[in-house]
Design a protein around this motif. Structure first.
Motif, PDB file in Angstrom:
ATOM      1  N   SER A 124     -83.789 -18.804  95.560  1.00 39.40           N
ATOM      2  CA  SER A 124     -83.085 -19.753  96.777  1.00 39.40           C
ATOM      3  C   SER A 124     -83.507 -20.969  96.197  1.00 39.40           C
ATOM      4  O   SER A 124     -84.541 -21.494  95.790  1.00 39.40           O
ATOM      5  N   SER A 125     -82.403 -22.159  96.704  1.00 38.64           N
ATOM      6  CA  SER A 125     -82.729 -23.473  96.476  1.00 38.64           C
ATOM      7  C   SER A 125     -84.037 -23.945  97.269  1.00 38.64           C
ATOM      8  O   SER A 125     -84.677 -25.137  97.048  1.00 38.64           O
ATOM      9  N   ASN A 126     -84.360 -23.123  98.397  1.00 37.68           N
ATOM     10  CA  ASN A 126     -85.163 -23.475  99.256  1.00 37.68           C
ATOM     11  C   ASN A 126     -86.500 -22.967  98.658  1.00 37.68           C
ATOM     12  O   ASN A 126     -87.714 -23.621  99.353  1.00 37.68           O
ATOM     13  N   ASP A 127     -86.796 -22.342  97.702  1.00 37.15           N
ATOM     14  CA  ASP A 127     -88.153 -21.646  97.097  1.00 37.15           C
ATOM     15  C   ASP A 127     -88.121 -21.669  95.545  1.00 37.15           C
ATOM     16  O   ASP A 127     -87.846 -20.224  95.148  1.00 37.15           O
ATOM     17  N   GLN A 128     -87.964 -22.670  94.879  1.00 37.67           N
ATOM     18  CA  GLN A 128     -87.627 -22.449  93.687  1.00 37.67           C
ATOM     19  C   GLN A 128     -88.974 -22.734  92.671  1.00 37.67           C
ATOM     20  O   GLN A 128     -88.568 -22.614  91.468  1.00 37.67           O
ATOM     21  N   HIS A 129     -90.027 -22.982  93.265  1.00 39.65           N
ATOM     22  CA  HIS A 129     -91.192 -23.425  92.362  1.00 39.65           C
ATOM     23  C   HIS A 129     -92.304 -22.348  92.343  1.00 39.65           C
ATOM     24  O   HIS A 129     -93.020 -22.430  91.328  1.00 39.65           O
ATOM     25  N   LEU A 130     -92.550 -21.693  93.459  1.00 38.61           N
ATOM     26  CA  LEU A 130     -93.751 -21.016  93.615  1.00 38.61           C
ATOM     27  C   LEU A 130     -93.999 -19.582  92.659  1.00 38.61           C
ATOM     28  O   LEU A 130     -94.842 -19.418  91.836  1.00 38.61           O
ATOM     29  N   LEU A 131     -92.710 -19.002  92.789  1.00 39.51           N
ATOM     30  CA  LEU A 131     -92.516 -17.857  91.843  1.00 39.51           C
ATOM     31  C   LEU A 131     -92.611 -18.183  90.356  1.00 39.51           C
ATOM     32  O   LEU A 131     -93.193 -17.120  89.774  1.00 39.51           O
ATOM     33  N   PRO A 132     -91.893 -19.067  89.978  1.00 33.92           N
ATOM     34  CA  PRO A 132     -91.897 -19.297  88.524  1.00 33.92           C
ATOM     35  C   PRO A 132     -93.246 -19.726  88.067  1.00 33.92           C
ATOM     36  O   PRO A 132     -93.660 -19.356  87.097  1.00 33.92           O
ATOM     37  N   PHE A 133     -94.157 -20.127  88.980  1.00 35.85           N
ATOM     38  CA  PHE A 133     -95.377 -20.684  88.371  1.00 35.85           C
ATOM     39  C   PHE A 133     -96.358 -19.272  88.206  1.00 35.85           C
ATOM     40  O   PHE A 133     -96.828 -19.257  87.438  1.00 35.85           O
ATOM     41  N   MET A 134     -95.989 -18.460  89.365  1.00 30.75           N
ATOM     42  CA  MET A 134     -96.759 -17.085  89.137  1.00 30.75           C
ATOM     43  C   MET A 134     -96.461 -16.198  88.083  1.00 30.75           C
ATOM     44  O   MET A 134     -97.180 -15.511  87.661  1.00 30.75           O
ATOM     45  N   ALA A 135     -95.027 -16.398  87.692  1.00 26.59           N
ATOM     46  CA  ALA A 135     -94.552 -15.516  86.654  1.00 26.59           C
ATOM     47  C   ALA A 135     -95.193 -16.040  85.292  1.00 26.59           C
ATOM     48  O   ALA A 135     -95.570 -15.558  84.290  1.00 26.59           O
ATOM     49  N   ASN A 136     -95.183 -17.652  85.356  1.00 25.61           N
ATOM     50  CA  ASN A 136     -95.839 -18.112  83.991  1.00 25.61           C
ATOM     51  C   ASN A 136     -97.339 -17.593  84.043  1.00 25.61           C
ATOM     52  O   ASN A 136     -97.966 -17.424  82.945  1.00 25.61           O
ATOM     53  N   TYR A 137     -98.246 -17.620  85.120  1.00 27.31           N
ATOM     54  CA  TYR A 137     -99.603 -17.042  85.044  1.00 27.31           C
ATOM     55  C   TYR A 137     -99.355 -15.632  84.457  1.00 27.31           C
ATOM     56  O   TYR A 137    -100.445 -15.496  83.572  1.00 27.31           O
ATOM     57  N   LEU A 138     -98.745 -14.886  85.027  1.00 30.05           N
ATOM     58  CA  LEU A 138     -98.745 -13.344  84.513  1.00 30.05           C
ATOM     59  C   LEU A 138     -98.454 -13.534  83.061  1.00 30.05           C
ATOM     60  O   LEU A 138     -99.233 -12.492  82.352  1.00 30.05           O
ATOM     61  N   ILE A 139     -97.529 -14.249  82.539  1.00 29.60           N
ATOM     62  CA  ILE A 139     -97.190 -14.286  81.151  1.00 29.60           C
ATOM     63  C   ILE A 139     -98.456 -14.558  80.174  1.00 29.60           C
ATOM     64  O   ILE A 139     -98.740 -14.335  79.162  1.00 29.60           O
ATOM     65  N   ALA A 140     -98.856 -15.706  80.870  1.00 24.32           N
ATOM     66  CA  ALA A 140    -100.277 -16.091  79.904  1.00 24.32           C
ATOM     67  C   ALA A 140    -101.430 -14.936  80.026  1.00 24.32           C
ATOM     68  O   ALA A 140    -102.135 -14.932  79.034  1.00 24.32           O
ATOM     69  N   PHE A 141    -101.483 -14.229  80.897  1.00 24.87           N
ATOM     70  CA  PHE A 141    -102.447 -13.244  80.931  1.00 24.87           C
ATOM     71  C   PHE A 141    -102.092 -12.078  80.065  1.00 24.87           C
ATOM     72  O   PHE A 141    -102.806 -11.459  79.565  1.00 24.87           O
ATOM     73  N   GLU A 142    -100.858 -11.769  80.455  1.00 26.65           N
ATOM     74  CA  GLU A 142    -100.345 -10.536  79.574  1.00 26.65           C
ATOM     75  C   GLU A 142     -98.955 -10.934  79.004  1.00 26.65           C
ATOM     76  O   GLU A 142     -97.978 -10.785  79.527  1.00 26.65           O
ATOM     77  N   PRO A 143     -98.850 -11.289  77.718  1.00 29.70           N
ATOM     78  CA  PRO A 143     -97.700 -11.839  77.060  1.00 29.70           C
ATOM     79  C   PRO A 143     -96.620 -11.075  77.002  1.00 29.70           C
ATOM     80  O   PRO A 143     -95.414 -11.365  76.846  1.00 29.70           O
TER      81      PRO A 143
END
Length: 352
Positions: A124-143
């Motif tokens: 949603s345009s109202n929540d564009q930042h928090l989930l992508p940040f967490m996705a990047n964290y997951l990828i960093a931990f598990e590529p």
């Protein structure tokens, strides 16, 4: 990627999130990725309100802590133990997310990845930042997650299944547009409280948490009270007085002033304590800063009504007055196995 590998990544994410409490963010040396992610996440939390005026730091911290408590090994094991993941045929699952409260789409995101599918996300345009940040964290931990997670801004294409959340109006569009795809289409729902006058002040204060958390914007926010005909609202107002400071938040105060004026101009009878209006109304969905109420004659008849109208209701809170209700103060912290709209997302993803 094995189920254990995926679980371990989300457990580590839970440990990372556990560091972020309102007014007390403590960096732990044992948590993965803090050098890269800790300060950035702290900044993102503080900036969230500039992205969405309803996402105050208090509300964002609450959502983060709720997920930190959920993403433990014990909770994940309890949630997933009843499912068979031995024969999953990986697909690409499109998610169309709402943005009414922080991280409202995280459970769908988690469910898709934990079942072994790839996820295509339209935030949603109202929540564009928090989930992508967490996705990047997951990828960093598990590529290995890198080729399982994709965010899109434009048209959704090349997917097998869809989970979409929106209003009743957008749901009709979703149902038509995705008619040829296996789907879960979520519509408007509201949550209710059933009272009988025997509630303690502590219970009514806890009910205030169910009403005011996220400013009442969530589908698990209590927007309707069912009360007996001789019910006195005095104890209710005394119980929720703790939340009076909500009126000092400008966006909430503007809604309070506007909705109160609309009600009064329409000659509706209101009860008002200076930060919440309550109005007798048969509808489930009340506007921000207002809660509807309705009288009931007996609990058996009310039980039947709630069962018949269950497609409009997300959850019910009471002091064990009706079936399938939860305790006061619990609506905003669902467990991993408390599915939105009572649709088992994991089962849906496993059988497709």
């Amino acid at each position: 990627m094995t189920l254990e590998t995926k679980k371990n990544a989300f457990i580590e994410l839970g440990k990372f999130l556990s560091q972020f409490n309102e007014g007390n963010c403590i960096k732990k040396e044992t948590v993965f990725g803090n050098d890269l992610f800790f300060e950035k996440f702290t900044d993102l939390i503080q900036l969230s309100q500039s992205h969405n005026g309803w996402f105050t730091p208090e509300q964002v911290f609450f959502s983060i802590q709720s997920w930190a408590k959920a993403l433990t090994e014990e909770n994940l094991d309890q949630w997933l133990s009843k499912y068979d993941f031995s024969d999953v045929k990986p697909k690409k699952v499109a998610l169309i997310l709402a943005g009414n409260i922080p991280l409202v789409g995280f459970h769908d995101f988690l469910s898709v990845l934990i079942t072994g599918h790839a996820v295509l996300i339209k935030t949603s345009s109202n929540d564009q930042h928090l989930l992508p940040f967490m996705a990047n964290y997951l990828i960093a931990f598990e590529p290995q997650f890198a080729n399982k997670i994709e965010f899109v801004e434009g048209k959704l294409e090349n997917f097998d299944t869809v989970i979409a959340t929106g209003s009743n109006n957008t749901a009709r569009y979703f149902e038509y547009y995705f008619k040829d795809k296996p789907s879960i289409i979520r519509k408007n729902r509201n949550s209710v409280a059933v009272l009988d006058g025997s509630e303690t002040k502590e219970q009514l204060t806890a009910l205030g948490e169910d009403i005011f958390r996220y400013f009442g914007l969530g589908c698990r926010s209590i927007s309707k009270l069912f009360v007996p005909k001789d019910y006195s609202f005095v104890p209710f107002f005394e119980g929720i007085f703790k939340y009076q400071d909500v009126i000092h938040y400008e966006k909430y105060a503007n809604n309070y002033d506007y909705n109160k004026a609309v009600f009064l101009m329409s000659n509706f009878k209101l009860l008002d304590n200076g930060f919440l209006t309550i109005k007798e109304d048969s509808s489930y969905g009340s506007p921000i800063s207002s809660v509807f109420y309705e009288y009931y004659d007996n609990l058996d008849d009310l039980q039947k009504r709630l069962e018949n109208e269950n497609e409009q209701i997300q959850c019910i809170t009471s002091n064990n007055l009706v079936k399938n209700s939860i305790g006061f103060g619990e609506t905003q912290q669902p467990k991993l196995w408390d599915y939105a709209d009572n649709i088992d997302t994991i089962t849906f993803l496993l059988i497709r």
